[in-house]
Every structure is written in structure tokens, then in C-alpha cells.
Design a protein around this motif. Sequence first.
Motif, PDB file in Angstrom:
ATOM      1  N   MET A 242       0.846  -1.195   0.000  1.00 25.92           N
ATOM      2  CA  MET A 242       0.000   0.000   0.000  1.00 25.92           C
ATOM      3  C   MET A 242       0.880   1.242   0.000  1.00 25.92           C
ATOM      4  O   MET A 242       1.738   1.383   0.846  1.00 25.92           O
ATOM      5  CB  MET A 242      -0.872   0.003   1.264  1.00 25.92           C
ATOM      6  CG  MET A 242      -1.907   1.106   1.264  1.00 25.92           C
ATOM      7  SD  MET A 242      -3.000   1.040   2.702  1.00 25.92           S
ATOM      8  CE  MET A 242      -2.139   2.091   3.839  1.00 25.92           C
ATOM      9  N   VAL A 243       0.661   2.129  -0.977  1.00 22.78           N
ATOM     10  CA  VAL A 243       1.397   3.385  -0.977  1.00 22.78           C
ATOM     11  C   VAL A 243       0.388   4.518  -0.878  1.00 22.78           C
ATOM     12  O   VAL A 243      -0.296   4.864  -1.843  1.00 22.78           O
ATOM     13  CB  VAL A 243       2.246   3.549  -2.261  1.00 22.78           C
ATOM     14  CG1 VAL A 243       3.122   4.781  -2.151  1.00 22.78           C
ATOM     15  CG2 VAL A 243       3.104   2.317  -2.482  1.00 22.78           C
TER      16      VAL A 243
ATOM     17  N   GLU B 226      -4.715  -5.638   3.857  1.00 21.09           N
ATOM     18  CA  GLU B 226      -3.287  -5.425   4.124  1.00 21.09           C
ATOM     19  C   GLU B 226      -3.081  -4.726   5.469  1.00 21.09           C
ATOM     20  O   GLU B 226      -2.234  -5.138   6.273  1.00 21.09           O
ATOM     21  CB  GLU B 226      -2.653  -4.593   2.999  1.00 21.09           C
ATOM     22  CG  GLU B 226      -1.151  -4.426   3.184  1.00 21.09           C
ATOM     23  CD  GLU B 226      -0.506  -3.490   2.156  1.00 21.09           C
ATOM     24  OE1 GLU B 226      -1.156  -3.175   1.147  1.00 21.09           O
ATOM     25  OE2 GLU B 226       0.643  -3.078   2.401  1.00 21.09           O
TER      26      GLU B 226
ATOM     27  N   GLN C  43      -1.246  -6.399   8.658  1.00 23.05           N
ATOM     28  CA  GLN C  43      -0.062  -5.767   9.237  1.00 23.05           C
ATOM     29  C   GLN C  43      -0.253  -5.416  10.709  1.00 23.05           C
ATOM     30  O   GLN C  43       0.710  -5.173  11.426  1.00 23.05           O
ATOM     31  CB  GLN C  43       0.308  -4.520   8.428  1.00 23.05           C
ATOM     32  CG  GLN C  43       0.855  -4.842   7.052  1.00 23.05           C
ATOM     33  CD  GLN C  43       2.191  -5.569   7.118  1.00 23.05           C
ATOM     34  OE1 GLN C  43       3.244  -4.983   7.216  1.00 23.05           O
ATOM     35  NE2 GLN C  43       2.138  -6.896   7.087  1.00 23.05           N
TER      36      GLN C  43
ATOM     37  N   ILE D  36      -1.422  -7.458  12.893  1.00 25.23           N
ATOM     38  CA  ILE D  36      -1.190  -8.664  13.713  1.00 25.23           C
ATOM     39  C   ILE D  36       0.194  -8.653  14.370  1.00 25.23           C
ATOM     40  O   ILE D  36       0.294  -8.840  15.590  1.00 25.23           O
ATOM     41  CB  ILE D  36      -1.415  -9.951  12.880  1.00 25.23           C
ATOM     42  CG1 ILE D  36      -2.876 -10.029  12.425  1.00 25.23           C
ATOM     43  CG2 ILE D  36      -1.043 -11.199  13.693  1.00 25.23           C
ATOM     44  CD1 ILE D  36      -3.162 -11.109  11.387  1.00 25.23           C
ATOM     45  N   PRO D  37       1.288  -8.421  13.610  1.00 29.25           N
ATOM     46  CA  PRO D  37       2.596  -8.369  14.281  1.00 29.25           C
ATOM     47  C   PRO D  37       2.688  -7.268  15.343  1.00 29.25           C
ATOM     48  O   PRO D  37       3.393  -7.438  16.328  1.00 29.25           O
ATOM     49  CB  PRO D  37       3.588  -8.068  13.144  1.00 29.25           C
ATOM     50  CG  PRO D  37       2.871  -8.324  11.884  1.00 29.25           C
ATOM     51  CD  PRO D  37       1.413  -8.296  12.145  1.00 29.25           C
ATOM     52  N   PHE D  38       1.954  -6.174  15.152  1.00 27.16           N
ATOM     53  CA  PHE D  38       1.971  -5.121  16.174  1.00 27.16           C
ATOM     54  C   PHE D  38       1.272  -5.606  17.441  1.00 27.16           C
ATOM     55  O   PHE D  38       1.725  -5.348  18.550  1.00 27.16           O
ATOM     56  CB  PHE D  38       1.317  -3.839  15.647  1.00 27.16           C
ATOM     57  CG  PHE D  38       2.199  -3.085  14.678  1.00 27.16           C
ATOM     58  CD1 PHE D  38       3.346  -2.441  15.117  1.00 27.16           C
ATOM     59  CD2 PHE D  38       1.904  -3.048  13.323  1.00 27.16           C
ATOM     60  CE1 PHE D  38       4.177  -1.762  14.228  1.00 27.16           C
ATOM     61  CE2 PHE D  38       2.720  -2.377  12.429  1.00 27.16           C
ATOM     62  CZ  PHE D  38       3.859  -1.735  12.881  1.00 27.16           C
TER      63      PHE D  38
ATOM     64  N   ASP E 290       1.135  -8.626  18.443  1.00 30.31           N
ATOM     65  CA  ASP E 290       2.053  -9.587  19.075  1.00 30.31           C
ATOM     66  C   ASP E 290       3.073  -8.893  19.983  1.00 30.31           C
ATOM     67  O   ASP E 290       3.524  -9.470  20.969  1.00 30.31           O
ATOM     68  CB  ASP E 290       2.811 -10.390  18.003  1.00 30.31           C
ATOM     69  CG  ASP E 290       1.903 -11.386  17.293  1.00 30.31           C
ATOM     70  OD1 ASP E 290       0.819 -11.684  17.826  1.00 30.31           O
ATOM     71  OD2 ASP E 290       2.282 -11.859  16.202  1.00 30.31           O
ATOM     72  N   LEU E 291       3.445  -7.659  19.617  1.00 28.67           N
ATOM     73  CA  LEU E 291       4.435  -6.932  20.426  1.00 28.67           C
ATOM     74  C   LEU E 291       3.939  -6.695  21.850  1.00 28.67           C
ATOM     75  O   LEU E 291       4.732  -6.541  22.769  1.00 28.67           O
ATOM     76  CB  LEU E 291       4.747  -5.563  19.798  1.00 28.67           C
ATOM     77  CG  LEU E 291       5.452  -5.523  18.447  1.00 28.67           C
ATOM     78  CD1 LEU E 291       5.544  -4.083  17.967  1.00 28.67           C
ATOM     79  CD2 LEU E 291       6.846  -6.124  18.550  1.00 28.67           C
TER      80      LEU E 291
ATOM     81  N   VAL F  39       8.879  -0.197  19.577  1.00 27.86           N
ATOM     82  CA  VAL F  39       9.802  -0.486  18.470  1.00 27.86           C
ATOM     83  C   VAL F  39      10.253   0.850  17.869  1.00 27.86           C
ATOM     84  O   VAL F  39       9.551   1.852  18.005  1.00 27.86           O
ATOM     85  CB  VAL F  39       9.134  -1.355  17.375  1.00 27.86           C
ATOM     86  CG1 VAL F  39       8.885  -2.763  17.881  1.00 27.86           C
ATOM     87  CG2 VAL F  39       7.859  -0.719  16.874  1.00 27.86           C
TER      88      VAL F  39
ATOM     89  N   ALA G  97      10.450   2.085  14.836  1.00 27.26           N
ATOM     90  CA  ALA G  97      10.111   2.361  13.433  1.00 27.26           C
ATOM     91  C   ALA G  97       9.919   3.853  13.121  1.00 27.26           C
ATOM     92  O   ALA G  97      10.261   4.299  12.035  1.00 27.26           O
ATOM     93  CB  ALA G  97       8.871   1.571  13.038  1.00 27.26           C
TER      94      ALA G  97
ATOM     95  N   LEU H 214       5.645   3.345  18.662  1.00 27.98           N
ATOM     96  CA  LEU H 214       6.473   3.354  17.447  1.00 27.98           C
ATOM     97  C   LEU H 214       7.670   4.294  17.612  1.00 27.98           C
ATOM     98  O   LEU H 214       8.390   4.570  16.659  1.00 27.98           O
ATOM     99  CB  LEU H 214       5.625   3.799  16.249  1.00 27.98           C
ATOM    100  CG  LEU H 214       4.570   2.809  15.768  1.00 27.98           C
ATOM    101  CD1 LEU H 214       3.589   3.487  14.817  1.00 27.98           C
ATOM    102  CD2 LEU H 214       5.217   1.611  15.088  1.00 27.98           C
TER     103      LEU H 214
ATOM    104  N   TYR I 278       2.453   3.111  10.518  1.00 28.77           N
ATOM    105  CA  TYR I 278       3.602   2.446   9.882  1.00 28.77           C
ATOM    106  C   TYR I 278       3.459   2.449   8.358  1.00 28.77           C
ATOM    107  O   TYR I 278       4.431   2.656   7.630  1.00 28.77           O
ATOM    108  CB  TYR I 278       3.699   1.015  10.410  1.00 28.77           C
ATOM    109  CG  TYR I 278       4.738   0.144   9.721  1.00 28.77           C
ATOM    110  CD1 TYR I 278       6.098   0.345   9.944  1.00 28.77           C
ATOM    111  CD2 TYR I 278       4.349  -0.866   8.841  1.00 28.77           C
ATOM    112  CE1 TYR I 278       7.044  -0.453   9.314  1.00 28.77           C
ATOM    113  CE2 TYR I 278       5.294  -1.665   8.210  1.00 28.77           C
ATOM    114  CZ  TYR I 278       6.641  -1.456   8.446  1.00 28.77           C
ATOM    115  OH  TYR I 278       7.581  -2.230   7.820  1.00 28.77           O
ATOM    116  N   LEU I 279       2.240   2.226   7.861  1.00 27.22           N
ATOM    117  CA  LEU I 279       2.042   2.056   6.418  1.00 27.22           C
ATOM    118  C   LEU I 279       1.969   3.379   5.653  1.00 27.22           C
ATOM    119  O   LEU I 279       2.340   3.437   4.486  1.00 27.22           O
ATOM    120  CB  LEU I 279       0.773   1.243   6.152  1.00 27.22           C
ATOM    121  CG  LEU I 279       0.864  -0.244   6.540  1.00 27.22           C
ATOM    122  CD1 LEU I 279      -0.518  -0.892   6.510  1.00 27.22           C
ATOM    123  CD2 LEU I 279       1.811  -0.989   5.612  1.00 27.22           C
TER     124      LEU I 279
ATOM    125  N   LYS J 225       2.906   6.989   4.238  1.00 23.87           N
ATOM    126  CA  LYS J 225       4.198   7.612   3.954  1.00 23.87           C
ATOM    127  C   LYS J 225       4.017   9.101   3.695  1.00 23.87           C
ATOM    128  O   LYS J 225       3.422   9.496   2.688  1.00 23.87           O
ATOM    129  CB  LYS J 225       4.832   6.943   2.721  1.00 23.87           C
ATOM    130  CG  LYS J 225       5.483   5.608   3.035  1.00 23.87           C
ATOM    131  CD  LYS J 225       6.748   5.803   3.860  1.00 23.87           C
ATOM    132  CE  LYS J 225       7.507   4.500   4.042  1.00 23.87           C
ATOM    133  NZ  LYS J 225       8.726   4.699   4.856  1.00 23.87           N
TER     134      LYS J 225
END
Lengths: 307, 173
Positions: A1-2, A19, A23, A25-27, A29-30, A38, A40, A68, A296-297, A299
Motif C-alpha cells: 500500500m502506498v 493489508e 499488518q 497482527i505483528p503489532f 504480538d508486540l 519499536v 520504526a 512506534l 507504519y504504512l 508515507k
Amino acid sequence: MVRKDLLDLASLERQEVEEILDQAIPFKDLFQRSVKKVPALKGKTVLMLFYEPSTRTLSSFEVAAKRLSADVTVFDVPHSSVVKGESVKDTIDTLQAMQADYIVVRHQMPGLPGRIARMTGASVVSAGDGAHAHPTQGLLDAFTLREIYPESGKKVLIVGDIRHSRVARSTSTVFRKLGYEVAFLGPGSLVPDVPGIKRFTSFDEAWRWNPDVVYLLRVQKERQGAQYYPSVGEYHKLYGVTEERFRLIADEGKWVMHPGPVNRGVELCDAVMDYERTLINRQVENGIAVRMAVLYLLKPKLARMES
Amino acid sequence: MAVLMDAGEIEKAVDTLAESILGKTTEEVAIVGIRRRGDEVAERVCERLKAAGRSFQFGILDISLYRDDLAHLTENPKLQSSDIPFVVDGAHVILVDDVLFTGRTIRAALDALTDYGRPGKIELAVLIDRGWRELPIQPDYVGKALETERLDEVVVSLRDTDGADAVKLEQKD
């Protein structure tokens, strides 16, 4: 995704929604680690521009941005500039000078986050604009629904003042985009006709539709009065989850969602809050993960980054 | 693209890695593969440790959120979950990756791993060391060292991740 901005969900493709949800899901998990942060967005600035009071959404974005490693500034507008007569454009110029990379906006005027997005290279996220959209609420609801029902086709009954609710709009949009079935229940004057969405005005009628999830909207107490519904007590009797309706819900193992904060005794009775299939706290936790994924996604398009 | 290593040579490099780890360590180690492909190399090393009767822990690390170049990318890398199912405090961890180049991935992996706890010791095992470090990071175990030019691209494909085993060289002018 942009993408630079997230202003609504209607303009996102299903695959983009998926998407973002994947995405998140890993966050989530943190959150099991002792260090939940993190790096980022280290060195990036996230500005919270809230023209309307909101404790929950503001805190959720703040926690997300801080996890983040971004620097977070809360620009609490109702108490400062608006009072002093500063225009939105002037406020944006001020924010530009502060070199914000991300701006999270809540405003009572539909479409304002989009206007701001066009004025700045920073990434803009709508945190609710009038009755238009509340995209991160829709996403966190979709993330939560997908956790309990990964397969589409399940039925969600959204209950309350649909007409004035940006939550109803964003959440029903994203649920349907992902292939879930949605129906509305509420006082006739507050339930708009939307093609493809069943419309109920009585709880018993809606119950026969056999929903898997009951999504209760928050009652805005200032809207009580003859124009919409007579009183909150009356609302509870007609559309709230009463003790009696709660027994129906619990017996059949239905799930309950609510964007919070709840009005006990209005949208739902106390027993619902202790029910094991009430997802309200999980929605709050998932909200942080989803907002981390969104930040995060996205920009920003900032001139100083191109050098 | 010139083929630098075929399936047999990759197997041999994994053998070399596993043998040197077995020779140098005595206590239980935690093998942690770095996504992507480091996890597959790590799995193959673990098969050999198992065959040799050694007990070990296994984990997978996604380092995307720790990269130092996120602000320069037009699209951020797709995240996957890390999986560190053992207690990191005090553990002897061996990080495993497919190719060691600038060392930046390993720098990120060190930060990511230490957010799970304080390991007793961290070592580094790589299938291929192609040189050209930009950070003071050196491997403890190497499957095979390759001579490359700075701008060359070393392309590793592995059975489970990519369908077949091969290491190829793409030369850039």
C-alpha cells in the motif's frame, strides 16, 4: 500500500483494508513483550489536532505513536486557538513550521481532514470528522470481528442512532467490504435507507434475522428529546440490551461490540459488561495495534525527505 | 546471472555451519533465524543439531521495524510476526541469516532481540559472507565466504521459501 493519508474507508480497496489488518497482527504480538516499543518512527513527529474532545481515541493514537517511538504533541484546539479566532489554515501553517510528519485530526466538520491533507506534505489520519468517517474505528472493529470470525458471511446487527454516527458509517462500510452482512436497528427517524443493508425498527424483528454479533452504538445523550427519541430510559426499553435481551444473547452465544465509552443502563445493562463474549476491551487493545499499523504504512511526502 | 552455488554446495555450507556450532558450543543454544531466509537456514541447521542429539531452542525474528532506512523507503516492508518462544534472559543465542553484507540487518537484529530480554551471549552464523561491511560486525560461524564486488547482488533462493536451492550473482556496472 502506498498512501499518504487515511481519510475514510470507502475509498480503500478490499485488498488494502486486508493489508492494514494483516499488518496489525505483528503489532498486536508486540504487546506480549515486556518492551512494547519499536523504533520504526524514531525521530518522527506525530501531532494530535483535536477540535473535539475525545479521551479514548486521542489516548489510543498517543499510545500507538509512542510505541512506534515517535514524538507526540497534543494540540488541544478547543481550549486554545479556536477561542482566539485562529483559522484552520493558520493552524496548519503553525504545524508545518513544527515539521510534523503525521497529523491526526478530529473535527466536527465533515471533510476537514481531507482539506488539511491537501495543504500539507504530512500524512493525515482522520480520527473522526462529523458524521463522515472514523476510519481507524472501522478498522479496529474489522480486526476484532476477523479475530472471532475469520470467514466472511457472518451477520452483524448495528444498533442505535445510525444517521448521525460516523462509527456506523465507517464500521458498516468496512464490514461489508470484507464480505460480512450488516443490518441496522434503531428509531425509524435515525435509520437511513442504505441499499444492501437491512433496516429494522424493532428489536424482535431484528432478532429473527439471527445476527452473530450485536454492535451497540453509543447514545449521544444531548440528542434525547421528542425529535429523535423521548428519553434514554425509553431508548433502553426499545433498543438497549436489557436483562431479558441479554439472556437471549448469552443463551445463543452472540458476541457484543461497542465503540465505548458505554452508557450503562442505556445501550446495555450491567451484566453485559461481565459477559465473556463482550468484546469492548478487546476493541480497545486492537485499536492500538491497528493505529500502529496505519502510522507504519502511511508515507508522508515531505520536501526535506527527498534530499 | 552466474550460479555461485548449487543445491549440493548449499547443503555443504549448512553442514559446515552446523559442524562448527556443534564443535564450539557445549551448553544448550537458542537458534534464531532472521526473516526472510535466515529462518530457513536456521531450520536446516537445527535438523543437523537434532540428528547429533543436541537439544536447542528455536526462534524467528522479523527485523523490519528496526531497520535504519525506513524513512528513506517509498513503501515500508511487509511485516511478519516474530516468534521467540523461549526466555531470552541469560540464553546463548546464535543469530542465523542467509547473507552477511553491510551488517545493518544484524545491527537491527541485535536491537530487536534485546527488546525480548538480556541474552547471556549472542553469536552470529551466516550461510554466506560476501564481505563489504559498513558496521563493525563479524560472523562467528560461516558456511561459505564469497568474493564479490560492492555493487554485485548475491541472490539466494531456498527450497521452502523460493522453491529451489541456488545462489546466483547479479553483476551491476
